[in-house]
Write an enzyme that holds these catalytic residues in place. Sequence first.
Site, mmCIF file in Angstrom:
data_model
loop_
_atom_site.group_PDB
_atom_site.id
_atom_site.type_symbol
_atom_site.label_atom_id
_atom_site.label_comp_id
_atom_site.label_asym_id
_atom_site.label_seq_id
_atom_site.Cartn_x
_atom_site.Cartn_y
_atom_site.Cartn_z
ATOM 1 N N ASP A 153 0.676 -1.262 0.553
ATOM 2 C CA ASP A 153 -0.258 -0.394 -0.158
ATOM 3 C C ASP A 153 0.655 0.962 -0.098
ATOM 4 O OD1 ASP A 153 -2.385 1.667 0.094
ATOM 5 O OD2 ASP A 153 -2.980 0.826 2.124
ATOM 6 N N HIS A 226 -8.565 -0.563 -9.189
ATOM 7 C CA HIS A 226 -7.937 -0.030 -8.506
ATOM 8 C C HIS A 226 -7.056 1.253 -8.422
ATOM 9 C CE1 HIS A 226 -8.302 1.669 -4.163
ATOM 10 N NE2 HIS A 226 -6.431 1.767 -4.075
#
Length: 317
Positions: A153, A226
């Site tokens: 992330d 995403h």
Amino acid sequence: MPTDNPSPEPQSICKPITSSAIFIVATLVPGIERTSQVLAWCADIAALTRSVGKRVPAGNLSCVCGFGSEAWDTLFGAPRPASLHGFREFGPESRLAVATPGDILLHIRAEQMDLCFELATQLLAALGEAVVVVDEVQGFRYFDMRSIIGFVDGTENPVDRKAIEFTIVGNEDPAFAGGSYVLVQKYLHNMTAWNALSVEGQERIIGRTKLSDIELDDSVKPTSSHSALTTITKDGQEVKILRDNMPFGRPGAGEFGTYFIGFARSPDPLEQMLENMFVGRPAGNYDRLLDFSTAVTGGLFFAPSSDLLEELADRQP
């Protein structure tokens, strides 16, 4: 050489990522006495952070404090940050970026949870009955910077000078230079359904390889991935935000989540990202990660510069 008009010092927004964090969202309790208590508290935040952090200098303790639009008017009045407004909801009811109550945001982080816990305790004790905590999440780093769903992330975060350029307000709003807009959302993940997918299926949803964290080539990366939908461009240039997301969870309760926190010098790229994800680009081509992740909170805040945060204690709204 010192200058007569130094730039305001931002809060600890662009500091290095840490191993632990606590996110606290609170609402104000009405009443002039409560308002005065919060105003006085603004001048104490930095001192409390120093006092706790000094006990473990290597712990990198920091705290960012932000205020919602209505809270700003209640506590401080005019002038107000030029782009501060309430959280805007995006998407259909089945995958809504929901707005939830929130007047004050605390983003506390350190290398160890005990420092975060102690500072949170001291800050909330100083606020006393002036606020009601409506959400509190303890986050942790998961292996090699991965989210609960197993992917790294924050890979595309800006760093160094670029981090400041994309996150800190400048001359476009001089009275609030050194500040930053902060958007937070708490996501809960359906890990049973997610883990039922193949690795290749997960990679197509995220738009990156799972093991090596390499972005998929545009020729094979779906436009609904995403990474595709959270890439924001303006006038042909990519506009970055700074993420400091944290995993959280309670395995015994079947709770697995990601606390999203994004900083930017304007709400525009943050809100464009949400619109792309929840509505789609074009409409209907939404982020397929939302088939497995549900946003259960949402708030937009403004984190003033450290200098202004202390000065706000003397405001008379």
